[in-house]
Design a protein around this motif. Structure first.
Motif, PDB file in Angstrom:
ATOM      1  N   UNK A 170     -29.691  24.995 -10.823  1.00 21.85           N
ATOM      2  CA  UNK A 170     -29.815  25.721  -9.854  1.00 21.85           C
ATOM      3  C   UNK A 170     -29.408  25.392  -8.516  1.00 21.85           C
ATOM      4  N   UNK A 171     -30.303  24.316  -8.076  1.00 24.02           N
ATOM      5  CA  UNK A 171     -30.067  23.827  -6.657  1.00 24.02           C
ATOM      6  C   UNK A 171     -28.325  23.285  -6.615  1.00 24.02           C
ATOM      7  N   UNK A 172     -28.024  22.829  -7.458  1.00 20.48           N
ATOM      8  CA  UNK A 172     -26.594  22.261  -7.597  1.00 20.48           C
ATOM      9  C   UNK A 172     -25.596  23.284  -7.290  1.00 20.48           C
ATOM     10  N   UNK A 173     -25.646  24.230  -8.127  1.00 23.51           N
ATOM     11  CA  UNK A 173     -24.946  25.665  -7.678  1.00 23.51           C
ATOM     12  C   UNK A 173     -25.200  25.942  -6.656  1.00 23.51           C
ATOM     13  N   UNK A 174     -26.329  26.071  -5.919  1.00 30.54           N
ATOM     14  CA  UNK A 174     -26.290  26.609  -4.736  1.00 30.54           C
ATOM     15  C   UNK A 174     -25.699  25.972  -3.701  1.00 30.54           C
ATOM     16  N   UNK A 175     -25.694  24.632  -3.727  1.00 31.87           N
ATOM     17  CA  UNK A 175     -25.066  23.559  -2.862  1.00 31.87           C
ATOM     18  C   UNK A 175     -23.470  23.749  -2.983  1.00 31.87           C
ATOM     19  N   UNK A 176     -23.107  24.079  -4.270  1.00 31.55           N
ATOM     20  CA  UNK A 176     -21.672  24.132  -4.356  1.00 31.55           C
ATOM     21  C   UNK A 176     -21.060  25.250  -3.683  1.00 31.55           C
ATOM     22  N   UNK A 177     -21.800  26.291  -3.828  1.00 31.63           N
ATOM     23  CA  UNK A 177     -21.523  27.542  -2.962  1.00 31.63           C
ATOM     24  C   UNK A 177     -21.549  27.401  -1.602  1.00 31.63           C
ATOM     25  N   UNK A 178     -22.606  26.807  -1.035  1.00 35.86           N
ATOM     26  CA  UNK A 178     -22.649  26.494   0.396  1.00 35.86           C
ATOM     27  C   UNK A 178     -21.365  25.582   0.950  1.00 35.86           C
ATOM     28  N   UNK A 179     -21.197  24.764  -0.077  1.00 33.34           N
ATOM     29  CA  UNK A 179     -20.028  23.799   0.536  1.00 33.34           C
ATOM     30  C   UNK A 179     -18.620  24.597   0.461  1.00 33.34           C
ATOM     31  N   UNK A 180     -18.584  25.320  -0.448  1.00 37.68           N
ATOM     32  CA  UNK A 180     -17.320  26.245  -0.504  1.00 37.68           C
ATOM     33  C   UNK A 180     -17.431  27.090   0.800  1.00 37.68           C
ATOM     34  N   UNK A 181     -18.400  27.493   0.988  1.00 33.88           N
ATOM     35  CA  UNK A 181     -18.436  28.364   2.349  1.00 33.88           C
ATOM     36  C   UNK A 181     -18.208  27.830   3.514  1.00 33.88           C
ATOM     37  N   UNK A 182     -18.375  26.320   3.737  1.00 32.25           N
ATOM     38  CA  UNK A 182     -18.042  25.731   4.624  1.00 32.25           C
ATOM     39  C   UNK A 182     -16.470  25.219   4.672  1.00 32.25           C
ATOM     40  N   UNK A 183     -15.866  25.798   3.398  1.00 25.66           N
ATOM     41  CA  UNK A 183     -14.258  25.466   3.540  1.00 25.66           C
ATOM     42  C   UNK A 183     -13.824  24.210   2.837  1.00 25.66           C
ATOM     43  N   UNK A 184     -14.813  23.561   1.935  1.00 24.55           N
ATOM     44  CA  UNK A 184     -14.378  22.539   1.423  1.00 24.55           C
ATOM     45  C   UNK A 184     -14.466  22.724  -0.130  1.00 24.55           C
ATOM     46  N   UNK A 185     -13.712  21.913  -0.917  1.00 23.88           N
ATOM     47  CA  UNK A 185     -13.454  22.119  -2.113  1.00 23.88           C
ATOM     48  C   UNK A 185     -14.515  21.390  -2.961  1.00 23.88           C
ATOM     49  N   UNK A 186     -15.121  21.383  -4.083  1.00 23.38           N
ATOM     50  CA  UNK A 186     -16.143  20.645  -4.705  1.00 23.38           C
ATOM     51  C   UNK A 186     -15.558  20.105  -6.033  1.00 23.38           C
ATOM     52  N   UNK A 187     -15.513  18.701  -6.252  1.00 18.30           N
ATOM     53  CA  UNK A 187     -14.891  18.161  -7.469  1.00 18.30           C
ATOM     54  C   UNK A 187     -16.160  17.731  -8.086  1.00 18.30           C
ATOM     55  N   UNK A 188     -16.364  18.105  -9.360  1.00 18.66           N
ATOM     56  CA  UNK A 188     -17.667  17.660 -10.270  1.00 18.66           C
ATOM     57  C   UNK A 188     -17.132  16.707 -11.397  1.00 18.66           C
ATOM     58  N   UNK A 189     -17.819  15.492 -11.446  1.00 18.90           N
ATOM     59  CA  UNK A 189     -17.137  14.543 -12.437  1.00 18.90           C
ATOM     60  C   UNK A 189     -18.122  13.953 -13.204  1.00 18.90           C
ATOM     61  N   UNK A 190     -18.102  13.285 -14.276  1.00 17.63           N
ATOM     62  CA  UNK A 190     -19.045  12.498 -15.040  1.00 17.63           C
ATOM     63  C   UNK A 190     -19.943  13.386 -15.975  1.00 17.63           C
ATOM     64  N   UNK A 191     -19.494  14.716 -16.228  1.00 23.05           N
ATOM     65  CA  UNK A 191     -20.586  15.451 -16.768  1.00 23.05           C
ATOM     66  C   UNK A 191     -20.630  15.151 -18.199  1.00 23.05           C
TER      67      UNK A 191
END
Length: 244
Positions: A170-191
């Motif tokens: 849940x923390x990670x999802x919130x963080x991804x949303x916040x990063x997107x709001x800053x105008x940045x793309x998130x790449x998640x790897x190694x899942x």
């Protein structure tokens, strides 16, 4: 009070310590304590003496010393000395807690480095167990760093994370949303499959993040799209003003 302590000094030291080194420490303490009773800044001096005493004596030894002085010295301010002892112990405890927090912050920063690998790209390689405290701390630092560097792409590599529970997810999802709001793309790897299951269970929007199999793929993708994002920010289309 001073005369009584000095008169009984030898016996007090013998009863308080076994080794010669400790006897010298206790003797210095008692002599300085005797002087402090007749000084104008008595309270401050005694507080400092008790604090210094705890460098070589533990809490039990300190209390035994006060009890011994009370039994040997007539009119000894027992309650007042206990108060000073408690204040000294509390001060030491607070110093240790502060130092522990500082060390934990250093460890958290070392355990979750944020690396600027390109002008517009940040890399966060996560290693080890990711609990809620560490996840929250990482999210705060990453958002600050993303904003300060104006990064266009943030790569979060979870290859070294064995498991992510629903709270951390849940923390990670919130963080991804916040990063997107800053105008940045998130790449998640190694899942790993276990982590993928947790994210699916939480209902993560995979349009919010770009998924890549490994760090190499993520880096290639990020380096490829970074110029496009930079051009779009400045209102340029890819190829405008570029040399053939």
């Amino acid at each position: 009070m001073k005369e009584a302590i000095i008169y009984n000094l030898k016996e007090l030291v013998e009863d308080l310590a076994a080794s010669d080194d400790l006897k010298r420490e206790w003797e210095d303490f008692l002599v300085n304590l005797a002087d402090a009773f007749s000084s104008e800044d008595k309270d401050e001096r005694i507080k400092e003496l008790f604090k210094n005493l705890l460098d070589f004596a533990d809490a039990d030894a300190l209390i035994r010393g006060i009890e011994l002085l009370n039994s040997r010295i007539g009119g000894f301010p027992f309650i007042e000395m206990l108060k000073f002892a408690v204040e000294a112990l509390d001060g030491i405890r607070k110093e240790k807690e502060t130092r522990l927090r500082e060390l934990n912050d250093i460890l958290a920063e070392l355990a979750t480095p944020i690396i600027r690998i390109w002008q517009d790209i940040l890399l966060v390689p996560l290693i080890g167990t990711l609990d809620s405290h560490r996840a929250q701390n990482m999210a705060e630092k990453l958002l600050e760093r993303t904003a300060s560097t104006r990064a266009k792409i943030v790569i979060v590599d979870v290859t070294g994370v064995p498991m992510i529970d629903t709270i951390v997810g849940g923390f990670l999802i919130e963080m991804f949303n916040a990063i997107k709001l800053l105008g940045s793309d998130v790449i998640l790897t190694g899942i790993k499959p276990e982590i993928a299951h947790t994210l699916v269970k939480l209902g993560v929007d995979f349009n919010m993040v770009i998924i890549k199999r490994d760090l190499e793929s993520a880096l290639k993708y990020a380096i490829g799209i970074a110029p496009d994002k930079s051009d779009r920010k400045h209102g340029r289309k890819r190829g405008d003003g570029d040399e053939e």
